[in-house]
Design a protein around this motif. Structure first.
Motif, PDB file in Angstrom:
ATOM      1  N   PHE A 288       0.829  -1.208   0.000  1.00  0.00           N
ATOM      2  CA  PHE A 288       0.000   0.000   0.000  1.00  0.00           C
ATOM      3  C   PHE A 288       0.867   1.264   0.000  1.00  0.00           C
ATOM      4  CE2 PHE A 288      -3.693  -2.576   1.661  1.00  0.00           C
ATOM      5  CZ  PHE A 288      -4.539  -2.273   0.598  1.00  0.00           C
ATOM      6  N   TYR A 289       1.997   1.211   0.730  1.00  0.00           N
ATOM      7  CA  TYR A 289       2.921   2.355   0.723  1.00  0.00           C
ATOM      8  C   TYR A 289       3.453   2.609  -0.683  1.00  0.00           C
ATOM      9  CZ  TYR A 289       7.243   4.963   1.015  1.00  0.00           C
ATOM     10  OH  TYR A 289       8.228   5.887   0.774  1.00  0.00           O
ATOM     11  N   GLN A 290       3.829   1.518  -1.385  1.00  0.00           N
ATOM     12  CA  GLN A 290       4.350   1.672  -2.742  1.00  0.00           C
ATOM     13  C   GLN A 290       3.315   2.328  -3.642  1.00  0.00           C
ATOM     14  OE1 GLN A 290       7.779   0.272  -4.244  1.00  0.00           O
ATOM     15  NE2 GLN A 290       6.974   2.209  -4.970  1.00  0.00           N
ATOM     16  N   ALA A 291       2.061   1.930  -3.496  1.00  0.00           N
ATOM     17  CA  ALA A 291       0.985   2.536  -4.287  1.00  0.00           C
ATOM     18  C   ALA A 291       0.884   4.030  -4.008  1.00  0.00           C
ATOM     19  CB  ALA A 291      -0.342   1.843  -3.978  1.00  0.00           C
ATOM     20  N   LEU A 292       0.883   4.405  -2.741  1.00  0.00           N
ATOM     21  CA  LEU A 292       0.735   5.813  -2.366  1.00  0.00           C
ATOM     22  C   LEU A 292       1.906   6.655  -2.848  1.00  0.00           C
ATOM     23  CD1 LEU A 292      -0.824   7.989  -0.808  1.00  0.00           C
ATOM     24  CD2 LEU A 292       0.438   7.305   1.260  1.00  0.00           C
ATOM     25  N   SER A 293       3.124   6.153  -2.711  1.00  0.00           N
ATOM     26  CA  SER A 293       4.310   6.929  -3.102  1.00  0.00           C
ATOM     27  C   SER A 293       4.327   7.209  -4.600  1.00  0.00           C
ATOM     28  CB  SER A 293       5.588   6.189  -2.685  1.00  0.00           C
ATOM     29  OG  SER A 293       5.731   4.956  -3.379  1.00  0.00           O
ATOM     30  N   ILE A 294       3.923   6.249  -5.402  1.00  0.00           N
ATOM     31  CA  ILE A 294       3.904   6.455  -6.856  1.00  0.00           C
ATOM     32  C   ILE A 294       2.798   7.435  -7.248  1.00  0.00           C
ATOM     33  CG2 ILE A 294       3.574   5.334  -9.104  1.00  0.00           C
ATOM     34  CD1 ILE A 294       4.802   2.804  -7.904  1.00  0.00           C
ATOM     35  N   ILE A 295       1.654   7.350  -6.572  1.00  0.00           N
ATOM     36  CA  ILE A 295       0.555   8.276  -6.864  1.00  0.00           C
ATOM     37  C   ILE A 295       0.954   9.713  -6.504  1.00  0.00           C
ATOM     38  CG2 ILE A 295      -1.786   8.939  -6.170  1.00  0.00           C
ATOM     39  CD1 ILE A 295      -2.404   5.921  -5.953  1.00  0.00           C
ATOM     40  N   VAL A 296       1.646   9.893  -5.383  1.00  0.00           N
ATOM     41  CA  VAL A 296       2.138  11.223  -5.021  1.00  0.00           C
ATOM     42  C   VAL A 296       3.126  11.727  -6.071  1.00  0.00           C
ATOM     43  CG1 VAL A 296       3.523  12.501  -3.333  1.00  0.00           C
ATOM     44  CG2 VAL A 296       1.744  10.925  -2.552  1.00  0.00           C
ATOM     45  N   TRP A 297       3.999  10.831  -6.540  1.00  0.00           N
ATOM     46  CA  TRP A 297       4.943  11.203  -7.600  1.00  0.00           C
ATOM     47  C   TRP A 297       4.190  11.697  -8.833  1.00  0.00           C
ATOM     48  CZ3 TRP A 297       8.064   7.387 -11.095  1.00  0.00           C
ATOM     49  CH2 TRP A 297       9.100   8.071 -11.730  1.00  0.00           C
ATOM     50  N   ALA A 298       3.106  11.025  -9.170  1.00  0.00           N
ATOM     51  CA  ALA A 298       2.304  11.420 -10.334  1.00  0.00           C
ATOM     52  C   ALA A 298       1.764  12.835 -10.187  1.00  0.00           C
ATOM     53  CB  ALA A 298       1.155  10.435 -10.532  1.00  0.00           C
ATOM     54  N   THR A 374       1.245   7.353 -14.602  1.00  0.00           N
ATOM     55  CA  THR A 374       1.956   7.065 -13.359  1.00  0.00           C
ATOM     56  C   THR A 374       0.987   6.664 -12.251  1.00  0.00           C
ATOM     57  OG1 THR A 374       3.611   8.715 -14.010  1.00  0.00           O
ATOM     58  CG2 THR A 374       3.679   7.949 -11.735  1.00  0.00           C
ATOM     59  N   MET A 375      -0.169   7.309 -12.188  1.00  0.00           N
ATOM     60  CA  MET A 375      -1.180   6.929 -11.198  1.00  0.00           C
ATOM     61  C   MET A 375      -1.668   5.498 -11.416  1.00  0.00           C
ATOM     62  SD  MET A 375      -3.625  10.235 -10.595  1.00  0.00           S
ATOM     63  CE  MET A 375      -2.994  11.749  -9.886  1.00  0.00           C
ATOM     64  N   LEU A 376      -1.822   5.115 -12.667  1.00  0.00           N
ATOM     65  CA  LEU A 376      -2.238   3.743 -12.964  1.00  0.00           C
ATOM     66  C   LEU A 376      -1.191   2.741 -12.481  1.00  0.00           C
ATOM     67  CD1 LEU A 376      -3.680   4.208 -16.582  1.00  0.00           C
ATOM     68  CD2 LEU A 376      -4.972   3.775 -14.474  1.00  0.00           C
ATOM     69  N   LEU A 377       0.085   3.079 -12.669  1.00  0.00           N
ATOM     70  CA  LEU A 377       1.153   2.204 -12.187  1.00  0.00           C
ATOM     71  C   LEU A 377       1.102   2.072 -10.669  1.00  0.00           C
ATOM     72  CD1 LEU A 377       4.150   3.432 -14.409  1.00  0.00           C
ATOM     73  CD2 LEU A 377       2.774   1.375 -14.717  1.00  0.00           C
ATOM     74  N   GLY A 378       0.867   3.191  -9.990  1.00  0.00           N
ATOM     75  CA  GLY A 378       0.775   3.146  -8.539  1.00  0.00           C
ATOM     76  C   GLY A 378      -0.405   2.327  -8.046  1.00  0.00           C
ATOM     77  N   SER A 379      -1.542   2.463  -8.721  1.00  0.00           N
ATOM     78  CA  SER A 379      -2.751   1.744  -8.306  1.00  0.00           C
ATOM     79  C   SER A 379      -2.570   0.235  -8.374  1.00  0.00           C
ATOM     80  CB  SER A 379      -3.928   2.164  -9.194  1.00  0.00           C
ATOM     81  OG  SER A 379      -4.186   3.557  -9.067  1.00  0.00           O
ATOM     82  N   SER A 380      -1.687  -0.229  -9.241  1.00  0.00           N
ATOM     83  CA  SER A 380      -1.473  -1.674  -9.365  1.00  0.00           C
ATOM     84  C   SER A 380      -0.983  -2.279  -8.053  1.00  0.00           C
ATOM     85  CB  SER A 380      -0.465  -1.959 -10.483  1.00  0.00           C
ATOM     86  OG  SER A 380       0.833  -1.483 -10.136  1.00  0.00           O
TER      87      SER A 380
END
Length: 413
Positions: A288-298, A374-380
């Motif tokens: 879940f942390y990985q998902a959140l960090s990538i979404i913030v990056w987006a 990038t958000m799609l990548l994070g959501s995965s």
């Protein structure tokens, strides 16, 4: 950090293999910035950049069904030496590519080079559980993942500065020299002389591996879980980010290098800080942390400096996710099938990376913004967390280290 140092001190074979691995993996990715810089200078389309990124991973997908059987049949040192020679031979001719008409040569050389590199990677990952017990294996995988992540990102980061200073051709030459150093270190390495077990024929072993996966469905699910880490393959994304948003602020090669170097900080220090705390329960939170960090990056992707900062946090959990999911698979696999199962695992991982890379190019050509991609990548990774909860609820997934579960070396090295 002390546990890694102690393990390397106590295991001389692992120590030398890790040094060779560091040089070889660093070399494998060192010229990537030169390749992407060359493509941007040739003014190719986003789909060509994405296709080049995918070609770095497709060879591992195609060769996996055969490489696994070969790994379970042939002594590894011979294979390692041959694979390094292939990497040297496929690196030097990259210096000849200087116009669009020679893109076919670049594609061919990348395919051969990365095919040899992924084969070497699979070979070493199937070797580790044969020579280490479970507790040491978990730490060795963490060391391996740090080296791989460091080489993958920091290699491209250093290459960014080298390309900026001396150009792409010299970068390719330096890359080949690194492979040569790794080759001579390998040839002087003394492997234990243990006897190779009698094994079945090639096609019988090939068939047996599918029967094994059918009878052990949790192995398949652990393979699919590990493949989710492939959604952090940002090569094409970073190149397109620099070209689209940052080219006015920084040179292309430097921009790519800086983004990868900042992510490398997270990739390297993440497992050092949190590696010993990860278990089957905390893995869910880490996903879940990985998902959140990538979404913030987006959300900050168009701001170069905020993007650099976000890259550190994006990389922080990635290495630990990679190493722990890999260890889970190794821990639940029968030792007679290590080579084949690891090969199939790498096949799924590399297939995911290739599809993600091609998908990025397709979405960009279709007009989708890099932020949305990038958000799609994070959501995965949120989906991966839910998937692992389902796996735990339906199968007996053990923790990765048991002191009484020892693995003895039985393979001729």
């Amino acid at each position: 950090m002390n546990r890694y140092i102690s393990l390397l001190r106590d295991e001389p074979l692992l120590r030398r293999l890790s040094l060779i691995q560091l040089i070889a993996y660093f070399a494998a990715w060192f010229s990537n910035v030169a390749i992407y810089t060359l493509l941007i200078e040739l003014n190719v389309s986003a789909s060509i950049i994405a296709m080049t990124a995918a070609l770095h991973f497709l060879p591992g997908v195609l060769q996996a069904p055969f490489s696994g059987v070969l790994i379970d049949k042939i002594a590894p040192k011979r294979l390692m030496a041959l694979l390094m020679v292939l990497e040297i031979v496929a690196t030097l001719p990259l210096m000849l590519v200087d116009n669009v008409s020679l893109l076919w040569l670049l594609f061919l050389l990348v395919f051969i080079r990365m095919g040899a590199s992924s084969f070497y990677f699979t070979l070493e990952m199937s070797l580790l559980p044969r020579i280490l017990n479970d507790e040491k294996l978990k730490q060795a995988n963490e060391i391996h993942s740090v080296i791989w992540s460091f080489s993958y990102t920091f290699g491209m980061a250093v290459s960014g500065f080298v390309v900026y200073i001396v150009g792409v051709k010299i970068a390719f030459l330096l890359d080949a020299l690194l492979f040569t150093v790794a080759f001579f270190l390998l040839m002087t390495l003394l492997f234990p002389e243990t006897k190779l077990k009698e094994s079945s024929g090639f096609f019988r072993m090939f068939k047996e591996s599918f029967t094994y996966l059918k009878n052990e469905p949790h192995i398949k699910h652990l393979i699919f879980l590990h493949a989710f880490v492939g959604f952090t393959a940002f090569d094409a994304l970073v190149a397109l980010m620099v070209e689209r948003y940052y080219a006015q602020a920084v040179a292309v090669a430097l921009g790519i290098g800086l983004l990868h170097s900042l992510r490398a900080v997270g990739l390297v220090f993440g497992p050092i800080l949190i590696g010993k705390w990860v278990n089957n329960r905390s893995l869910v939170y880490l996903l879940f942390y990985q998902a959140l960090s990538i979404i913030v990056w987006a959300l900050v992707i168009e701001n170069f400096y905020l993007s650099l900062l976000a890259s550190v946090f994006v990389g922080f959990a990635t290495t630990t996710l990679w190493s722990y999911t890999y260890t889970l698979l190794q821990h639940h696999t029968d030792k007679a099938y290590y080579g084949r199962v690891v090969a199939y695992n790498d096949m799924m991982f590399l297939l995911t990376v290739a599809v993600v890379s091609l998908g990025i190019g397709f979405l960009v050509e279709a007009g989708v913004s890099l932020s949305v991609i990038t958000m799609l990548l994070g959501s995965s990774f949120a989906a991966a967390a839910l998937y692992f909860i389902w796996i735990k609820n339906n199968f007996n997934i053990r923790e990765t280290a048991f002191e009484d579960d020892k693995i003895s070396p039985e393979l001729e090295l």
